[in-house]
Design an enzyme around this catalytic site. Structure first.
Site, PDB file in Angstrom:
ATOM      1  N   GLN A   1      24.444 -31.643 -10.470  1.00  0.00           N
ATOM      2  CA  GLN A   1      23.505 -30.557 -10.221  1.00  0.00           C
ATOM      3  C   GLN A   1      23.041 -30.613  -8.776  1.00  0.00           C
ATOM      4  O   GLN A   1      22.618 -31.666  -8.286  1.00  0.00           O
ATOM      5  CB  GLN A   1      22.282 -30.596 -11.130  1.00  0.00           C
ATOM      6  CG  GLN A   1      21.459 -29.303 -10.939  1.00  0.00           C
ATOM      7  CD  GLN A   1      20.148 -29.284 -11.690  1.00  0.00           C
ATOM      8  OE1 GLN A   1      19.244 -30.037 -11.369  1.00  0.00           O
ATOM      9  NE2 GLN A   1      20.038 -28.410 -12.671  1.00  0.00           N
TER      10      GLN A   1
ATOM     11  N   CYS B   1      13.500 -26.097 -11.197  1.00  0.00           N
ATOM     12  CA  CYS B   1      12.535 -27.173 -10.975  1.00  0.00           C
ATOM     13  C   CYS B   1      11.161 -26.596 -10.632  1.00  0.00           C
ATOM     14  O   CYS B   1      11.038 -25.777  -9.712  1.00  0.00           O
ATOM     15  CB  CYS B   1      13.019 -28.082  -9.848  1.00  0.00           C
ATOM     16  SG  CYS B   1      11.910 -29.475  -9.532  1.00  0.00           S
TER      17      CYS B   1
ATOM     18  N   HIS C   1      15.674 -22.207 -19.302  1.00  0.00           N
ATOM     19  CA  HIS C   1      14.521 -22.887 -19.897  1.00  0.00           C
ATOM     20  C   HIS C   1      13.484 -21.806 -20.180  1.00  0.00           C
ATOM     21  O   HIS C   1      13.051 -21.111 -19.263  1.00  0.00           O
ATOM     22  CB  HIS C   1      13.971 -23.933 -18.928  1.00  0.00           C
ATOM     23  CG  HIS C   1      12.856 -24.747 -19.505  1.00  0.00           C
ATOM     24  ND1 HIS C   1      12.566 -26.020 -19.062  1.00  0.00           N
ATOM     25  CD2 HIS C   1      11.968 -24.497 -20.498  1.00  0.00           C
ATOM     26  CE1 HIS C   1      11.545 -26.503 -19.744  1.00  0.00           C
ATOM     27  NE2 HIS C   1      11.160 -25.584 -20.617  1.00  0.00           N
TER      28      HIS C   1
ATOM     29  N   GLY D   1      16.765 -31.826 -22.864  1.00  0.00           N
ATOM     30  CA  GLY D   1      16.109 -32.615 -21.829  1.00  0.00           C
ATOM     31  C   GLY D   1      15.198 -33.667 -22.418  1.00  0.00           C
ATOM     32  O   GLY D   1      15.637 -34.725 -22.864  1.00  0.00           O
TER      33      GLY D   1
END
Length: 378
Positions: free
Chosen positions: A76, A107, A177, A233
């Site tokens: 990534q 992020c 997400h 995750g």
């Protein structure tokens, strides 16, 4: 229900991906997860900063080392400058450093978003497009995927626009997400957003991420959203064997098809995890120290005692760690309290953004020094 998905030439079966997590998904942890999965699924590296990669930073070059058995090798990347991202991707392709490249646009941590990176970046549509175009052009046929969030906050949602841009620029798959950057890891993930994205971009696979704590959650997400796969995750923190349960579930043996470990079996995994970290870091003590953050996750729900838990979390050698683990009541069965959420849960945060970032979503200027404080793995 789809049992596998394709990332270019690579088949991911079952359609389960280990999410990149800073300081967690290094080669030792990936090894454990992959072994429990019987080598099936996809296991992604920690976030690698493109500038650090092209400059061949020593820490970064260690982070991209893969075990011999890791196929496909998955990296990534984080970057905010199309030229730097393009150079990093070409370096990976030209030097055969990986088989798959994932781009981080999810992020939420301040040191990333305050420089316009991570989950802040998709708000700038032309800049996102330029980065994706540079990455796909430099990949030399390697599949390029994207991981993102819904947006900055509920007033600045970007995932549908970002999804269409990704399709137009030749991205292979998208993972969403179901939270905004402002939520961090708080509240509940919005699985309906995953369904809406799947409807908006039927041309490529969409993977769902958020609140998958068990194999049953993964199956429910796929049924509820129509997504093509799941990204796991925090649910596997201190539980690499979750991937064995996921494989069992997708093979039709149902959630819980993998027997839960006793504390003795957990302790054996803990000691091996610490040993693998020491070998990877080429320093036993550093490996045990790096392992400390995993202790609470591995022992969650078991009767350990606060003092012994504290001593486990300050161990500095394998011998010390092994001796402390032997002090536990290792006959304990898997506790009900070990299931469910784990890891960070804070939410409703103010997102740190560059000055004026929200003024113009069509501004594609790259901020000066945007990558200077972004560190691989963080």
């Amino acid at each position: 229900m789809t049992q596998q998905l394709s990332y270019g030439p690579h088949t991911v079966d079952p359609p389960v991906v280990l999410a990149p997590m800073a300081g967690i998904t290094n080669a030792p942890f990936r090894t454990l997860c992959r072994e429990f999965a019987g080598g099936r699924g996809l296991f992604v590296s920690e976030m690698i900063t493109t500038r650090a990669l092209v400059e061949r930073n020593a820490k970064t070059m260690r982070l991209i080392r893969f075990a011999a058995a890791e196929k496909p090798r998955s990296i990534q990347l984080y970057g905010v400058d199309p030229q730097t991202v393009g150079r990093a991707v070409r370096m990976i392709a030209d030097e055969d450093l990986a088989d798959h490249i994932d781009l981080n646009f999810g992020c939420p941590v301040p040191k990333v978003t305050r420089r316009g990176g991570g989950s802040a970046l998709p708000y700038k549509r032309p800049l996102l497009r330029a980065i994706l175009r540079a990455a796909v052009a430099g990949a030399g046929g390697l599949p390029v995927t994207v991981k993102m969030r819904k947006g900055i906050d509920e007033d600045h949602l970007t995932y549908l626009d970002a999804g269409r841009i990704a399709v137009e620029e030749g991205v292979t798959a998208i993972a969403l997400h179901g939270r905004t950057a402002a939520q961090h890891y708080g509240g509940e993930a919005d699985w309906e957003a995953i369904a809406r994205l799947k409807e908006a971009v039927p041309e490529i696979p969409v993977l769902g991420n958020g609140d998958i704590w068990s194999a049953g959650d993964a199956l429910r997400m796929m049924r509820a959203t129509g997504c093509d796969g799941v990204v796991v995750g925090r649910g596997c923190l201190g539980r690499p064997w979750l991937f064995a349960d996921l494989v069992a579930a997708f093979d039709g043996r149902g959630p819980g098809g993998y027997a839960r470990p006793t504390l003795r079996e957990v302790a054996e995994v803990m000691l091996r995890h610490a040993r693998l970290l020491g070998e990877w870091l080429e320093d036993e003590s550093r490996g045990v120290i790096d392992f400390r953050k995993h202790v609470a996750w591995y022992t969650k729900g078991f009767s350990v005692g606060s003092e012994l838990r504290r001593r486990l979390a300050v161990a500095s050698s394998l011998a010390e760690l092994a001796a402390l683990l032997e002090e536990l009541d290792l006959s304990q069965e898997w506790p009900v309290g070990a299931e469910g959420p784990r890891g960070r849960t804070s939410g409703k945060n103010r997102v740190a953004l560059p000055d004026g970032w929200l003024d113009d979503p069509y501004d594609e200027a790259v901020l000066d020094a945007a990558e200077e404080c972004a560190i691989s793995g963080g």
